[in-house]
Design a protein around this motif. Structure first.
Motif, PDB file in Angstrom:
ATOM      1  N   PHE A  86       0.524  -1.219   0.055  1.00  0.00           N
ATOM      2  CA  PHE A  86       0.012   0.141  -0.174  1.00  0.00           C
ATOM      3  C   PHE A  86       1.016   1.335   0.038  1.00  0.00           C
ATOM      4  CE2 PHE A  86      -3.340  -2.848   1.315  1.00  0.00           C
ATOM      5  CZ  PHE A  86      -4.360  -2.647   0.436  1.00  0.00           C
ATOM      6  N   GLY A  87       2.042   1.159   0.526  1.00  0.00           N
ATOM      7  CA  GLY A  87       2.935   2.451   0.438  1.00  0.00           C
ATOM      8  C   GLY A  87       3.461   2.805  -0.927  1.00  0.00           C
ATOM      9  N   GLU A  88       3.635   1.644  -1.604  1.00  0.00           N
ATOM     10  CA  GLU A  88       3.986   1.965  -3.100  1.00  0.00           C
ATOM     11  C   GLU A  88       3.014   2.467  -3.882  1.00  0.00           C
ATOM     12  OE1 GLU A  88       4.492  -1.438  -6.277  1.00  0.00           O
ATOM     13  OE2 GLU A  88       4.873  -2.180  -4.423  1.00  0.00           O
ATOM     14  N   TRP A  89       1.640   2.033  -3.645  1.00  0.00           N
ATOM     15  CA  TRP A  89       0.695   2.219  -4.380  1.00  0.00           C
ATOM     16  C   TRP A  89       0.091   3.389  -4.027  1.00  0.00           C
ATOM     17  CZ3 TRP A  89      -2.129  -2.808  -2.879  1.00  0.00           C
ATOM     18  CH2 TRP A  89      -1.691  -3.999  -3.976  1.00  0.00           C
ATOM     19  N   ASP A  90       0.295   3.933  -2.868  1.00  0.00           N
ATOM     20  CA  ASP A  90       0.187   5.777  -2.310  1.00  0.00           C
ATOM     21  C   ASP A  90       0.921   6.494  -3.109  1.00  0.00           C
ATOM     22  OD1 ASP A  90      -2.199   4.999  -0.548  1.00  0.00           O
ATOM     23  OD2 ASP A  90      -0.816   4.677   1.180  1.00  0.00           O
ATOM     24  N   LEU A  91       2.160   5.945  -3.311  1.00  0.00           N
ATOM     25  CA  LEU A  91       3.074   7.053  -3.945  1.00  0.00           C
ATOM     26  C   LEU A  91       2.733   6.964  -5.574  1.00  0.00           C
ATOM     27  CD1 LEU A  91       6.563   5.787  -2.201  1.00  0.00           C
ATOM     28  CD2 LEU A  91       5.025   8.110  -1.789  1.00  0.00           C
ATOM     29  N   GLU A  92       2.457   5.837  -5.919  1.00  0.00           N
ATOM     30  CA  GLU A  92       2.099   5.688  -7.341  1.00  0.00           C
ATOM     31  C   GLU A  92       0.996   6.883  -7.820  1.00  0.00           C
ATOM     32  OE1 GLU A  92       1.745   2.307  -9.783  1.00  0.00           O
ATOM     33  OE2 GLU A  92       2.975   1.404  -8.040  1.00  0.00           O
ATOM     34  N   LEU A  93      -0.169   6.717  -6.587  1.00  0.00           N
ATOM     35  CA  LEU A  93      -1.316   7.645  -6.872  1.00  0.00           C
ATOM     36  C   LEU A  93      -1.029   9.149  -6.772  1.00  0.00           C
ATOM     37  CD1 LEU A  93      -4.514   8.283  -7.132  1.00  0.00           C
ATOM     38  CD2 LEU A  93      -4.492   7.684  -4.579  1.00  0.00           C
ATOM     39  N   GLU A  94      -0.125   9.634  -5.856  1.00  0.00           N
ATOM     40  CA  GLU A  94       0.445  10.787  -5.519  1.00  0.00           C
ATOM     41  C   GLU A  94       1.139  11.561  -6.901  1.00  0.00           C
ATOM     42  OE1 GLU A  94       2.885  10.998  -2.285  1.00  0.00           O
ATOM     43  OE2 GLU A  94       0.938  10.404  -0.714  1.00  0.00           O
ATOM     44  N   ALA A  95       1.956  10.454  -7.507  1.00  0.00           N
ATOM     45  CA  ALA A  95       2.577  10.847  -8.696  1.00  0.00           C
ATOM     46  C   ALA A  95       1.753  10.727 -10.198  1.00  0.00           C
ATOM     47  CB  ALA A  95       3.881   9.991  -8.787  1.00  0.00           C
ATOM     48  N   TYR A  96       0.684  10.089 -10.077  1.00  0.00           N
ATOM     49  CA  TYR A  96       0.000   9.878 -11.130  1.00  0.00           C
ATOM     50  C   TYR A  96      -0.554  11.187 -11.953  1.00  0.00           C
ATOM     51  CZ  TYR A  96      -2.593   7.386 -14.846  1.00  0.00           C
ATOM     52  OH  TYR A  96      -3.036   6.718 -15.817  1.00  0.00           O
ATOM     53  N   GLU A  97      -0.306  11.272 -13.265  1.00  0.00           N
ATOM     54  CA  GLU A  97      -0.571  12.547 -13.783  1.00  0.00           C
ATOM     55  C   GLU A  97      -1.605  12.620 -14.898  1.00  0.00           C
ATOM     56  OE1 GLU A  97       2.991  14.303 -15.680  1.00  0.00           O
ATOM     57  OE2 GLU A  97       3.815  14.717 -13.653  1.00  0.00           O
ATOM     58  N   GLY A  98      -2.236  11.240 -15.103  1.00  0.00           N
ATOM     59  CA  GLY A  98      -3.396  11.139 -16.206  1.00  0.00           C
ATOM     60  C   GLY A  98      -4.635  11.748 -15.674  1.00  0.00           C
ATOM     61  N   THR A  99      -5.650  11.341 -16.595  1.00  0.00           N
ATOM     62  CA  THR A  99      -7.120  11.762 -16.046  1.00  0.00           C
ATOM     63  C   THR A  99      -7.703  10.641 -15.126  1.00  0.00           C
ATOM     64  OG1 THR A  99      -7.895  10.245 -17.931  1.00  0.00           O
ATOM     65  CG2 THR A  99      -7.331  12.629 -18.590  1.00  0.00           C
ATOM     66  N   SER A 100      -8.899  10.755 -14.777  1.00  0.00           N
ATOM     67  CA  SER A 100      -9.652  10.070 -13.488  1.00  0.00           C
ATOM     68  C   SER A 100      -9.809   8.631 -14.432  1.00  0.00           C
ATOM     69  CB  SER A 100     -10.646  10.740 -13.058  1.00  0.00           C
ATOM     70  OG  SER A 100     -10.215  11.750 -12.349  1.00  0.00           O
ATOM     71  N   SER A 101     -10.377   8.744 -15.532  1.00  0.00           N
ATOM     72  CA  SER A 101     -10.628   7.593 -16.401  1.00  0.00           C
ATOM     73  C   SER A 101      -9.426   6.620 -16.547  1.00  0.00           C
ATOM     74  CB  SER A 101     -11.168   8.083 -17.705  1.00  0.00           C
ATOM     75  OG  SER A 101     -12.351   8.716 -17.589  1.00  0.00           O
ATOM     76  N   GLU A 102      -8.391   7.102 -16.968  1.00  0.00           N
ATOM     77  CA  GLU A 102      -6.883   6.521 -17.139  1.00  0.00           C
ATOM     78  C   GLU A 102      -6.569   5.962 -15.781  1.00  0.00           C
ATOM     79  OE1 GLU A 102      -5.118   9.210 -20.955  1.00  0.00           O
ATOM     80  OE2 GLU A 102      -4.904   9.840 -18.746  1.00  0.00           O
ATOM     81  N   LEU A 103      -6.618   6.639 -14.795  1.00  0.00           N
ATOM     82  CA  LEU A 103      -6.281   6.150 -13.339  1.00  0.00           C
ATOM     83  C   LEU A 103      -6.992   5.013 -13.057  1.00  0.00           C
ATOM     84  CD1 LEU A 103      -4.623   6.273 -11.037  1.00  0.00           C
ATOM     85  CD2 LEU A 103      -5.988   8.165 -10.003  1.00  0.00           C
ATOM     86  N   LEU A 104      -8.464   5.168 -12.919  1.00  0.00           N
ATOM     87  CA  LEU A 104      -9.213   3.950 -12.662  1.00  0.00           C
ATOM     88  C   LEU A 104      -8.746   2.852 -13.546  1.00  0.00           C
ATOM     89  CD1 LEU A 104     -11.544   3.375 -10.333  1.00  0.00           C
ATOM     90  CD2 LEU A 104     -13.171   3.778 -12.291  1.00  0.00           C
ATOM     91  N   GLN A 105      -8.650   3.021 -14.858  1.00  0.00           N
ATOM     92  CA  GLN A 105      -8.418   1.791 -15.923  1.00  0.00           C
ATOM     93  C   GLN A 105      -6.919   1.306 -15.069  1.00  0.00           C
ATOM     94  OE1 GLN A 105      -8.737   3.827 -19.217  1.00  0.00           O
ATOM     95  NE2 GLN A 105     -10.660   2.820 -19.844  1.00  0.00           N
ATOM     96  N   TYR A 106      -6.095   2.123 -14.870  1.00  0.00           N
ATOM     97  CA  TYR A 106      -4.690   1.654 -14.498  1.00  0.00           C
ATOM     98  C   TYR A 106      -4.669   0.966 -13.029  1.00  0.00           C
ATOM     99  CZ  TYR A 106       0.096   1.978 -12.532  1.00  0.00           C
ATOM    100  OH  TYR A 106       1.224   1.809 -12.079  1.00  0.00           O
ATOM    101  N   CYS A 107      -5.829   1.327 -12.148  1.00  0.00           N
ATOM    102  CA  CYS A 107      -5.990   0.419 -10.963  1.00  0.00           C
ATOM    103  C   CYS A 107      -6.333  -0.831 -11.380  1.00  0.00           C
ATOM    104  CB  CYS A 107      -6.847   1.412 -10.020  1.00  0.00           C
ATOM    105  SG  CYS A 107      -6.104   2.963  -9.357  1.00  0.00           S
ATOM    106  N   PHE A 108      -7.431  -1.013 -11.895  1.00  0.00           N
ATOM    107  CA  PHE A 108      -8.046  -2.416 -12.243  1.00  0.00           C
ATOM    108  C   PHE A 108      -6.840  -3.192 -12.845  1.00  0.00           C
ATOM    109  CE2 PHE A 108     -12.067  -0.511 -11.601  1.00  0.00           C
ATOM    110  CZ  PHE A 108     -13.054  -1.614 -11.486  1.00  0.00           C
ATOM    111  N   GLN A 109      -6.223  -2.685 -13.878  1.00  0.00           N
ATOM    112  CA  GLN A 109      -4.988  -3.536 -14.548  1.00  0.00           C
ATOM    113  C   GLN A 109      -3.981  -3.870 -13.374  1.00  0.00           C
ATOM    114  OE1 GLN A 109      -4.085  -1.044 -17.696  1.00  0.00           O
ATOM    115  NE2 GLN A 109      -5.955  -1.305 -18.923  1.00  0.00           N
ATOM    116  N   THR A 110      -3.540  -2.852 -12.666  1.00  0.00           N
ATOM    117  CA  THR A 110      -2.640  -3.015 -11.851  1.00  0.00           C
ATOM    118  C   THR A 110      -2.852  -4.246 -10.689  1.00  0.00           C
ATOM    119  OG1 THR A 110      -1.535  -0.945 -12.027  1.00  0.00           O
ATOM    120  CG2 THR A 110      -0.906  -1.870 -10.072  1.00  0.00           C
ATOM    121  N   TRP A 111      -4.332  -3.953 -10.230  1.00  0.00           N
ATOM    122  CA  TRP A 111      -4.545  -5.218  -9.157  1.00  0.00           C
ATOM    123  C   TRP A 111      -4.667  -6.460  -9.775  1.00  0.00           C
ATOM    124  CZ3 TRP A 111      -8.508  -8.604  -9.434  1.00  0.00           C
ATOM    125  CH2 TRP A 111      -8.584  -9.474  -8.332  1.00  0.00           C
TER     126      TRP A 111
END
Length: 224
Positions: A86-111
């Motif tokens: 979770f620490g790693e994932w929190d840092l990824e979220l803070e650094a993410y620069e894409g749209t919310s749609s791209e972020l949610l798709q990224y979260c699904f794929q990464t999980w």
């Protein structure tokens, strides 16, 4: 009379050193891998520490040097495979620069790539089956995995709402819009034919992609 040179067996760093001296640092990881296999295969109650030690190629006494009980061994398995990420994932979220749609798709794929498609996905199913019999490890799993997971999803959704890309929703319930399709995929393993009639044609990555798109259809701000 001069003494003979010391044998290489007394120096763990030499090529002829005993294997146990060279493998000492690797053993915790090997024990955790063996424990994950057995916990997922047999469940928490049925897994014995002797079996874990034997699968890792060490004695039960060696296992207890690193993990004083089966409960502590299980906690270490959860931390290594899920909670510790979770620490790693929190840092990824803070650094993410894409749209919310791209972020949610990224979260699904990464999980799917880091948890869902691995043996670690079996830990959640194990907890649902055995939580009532082992309330202490159930509390641990809730605090270390469930609650941080919910907080992370809330942060993803809040980010989108604050940016005006996602609709304002009740976050206490909206998190389950994201979790529900992932839970189905978790339960469909490792015997997908129980949930999916034509499992040979089922593609988990395609399912993940479609579910992300479906969730976004409901979450994204609609144009006038």
């Amino acid at each position: 009379m001069s003494s003979s040179p010391p044998s290489s067996a007394t120096h763990p760093d030499t090529p002829g050193a005993p294997r146990r001296g060279r493998r000492k640092e690797a053993r915790p990881g090997e024990l955790l891998d063996a424990a994950l296999d057995l916990f997922v295969e047999k469940g928490y109650a049925a897994t014995r520490v002797e079996e874990v030690a034997a699968r890792a190629g060490v004695s039960k006494g060696t296992l207890f040097l690193y993990f004083p009980s089966k409960q502590e061994l299980f906690k270490a398995v959860v931390r290594k495979n899920i909670a510790g990420r979770f620490g790693e994932w929190d840092l990824e979220l803070e650094a993410y620069e894409g749209t919310s749609s791209e972020l949610l798709q990224y979260c699904f794929q990464t999980w799917w790539e880091r948890v869902g498609s691995t043996k670690a996905s079996g830990l959640g199913k194990l907890m649902l089956h055995e939580a009532n019999n082992f309330p202490e490890i159930a509390d641990f799993y809730r605090q270390e995995v469930v609650e941080p997971g919910h907080r992370l999803i809330r942060r993803v959704l809040e980010r989108g709402m604050d940016r005006g890309e996602l609709r304002r929703l009740d976050l206490d319930h909206a998190v389950y819009l994201v979790l529900a399709p992932l839970m189905f995929l978790m339960f469909a393993q490792p015997i997908p034919s129980l949930c999916i009639p034509d499992a040979t044609r089922f593609s988990a990555p395609e399912y993940i992609r479609l579910q992300a798109e479906n969730v976004l259809q409901g979450l994204c701000v609609r144009s006038a």
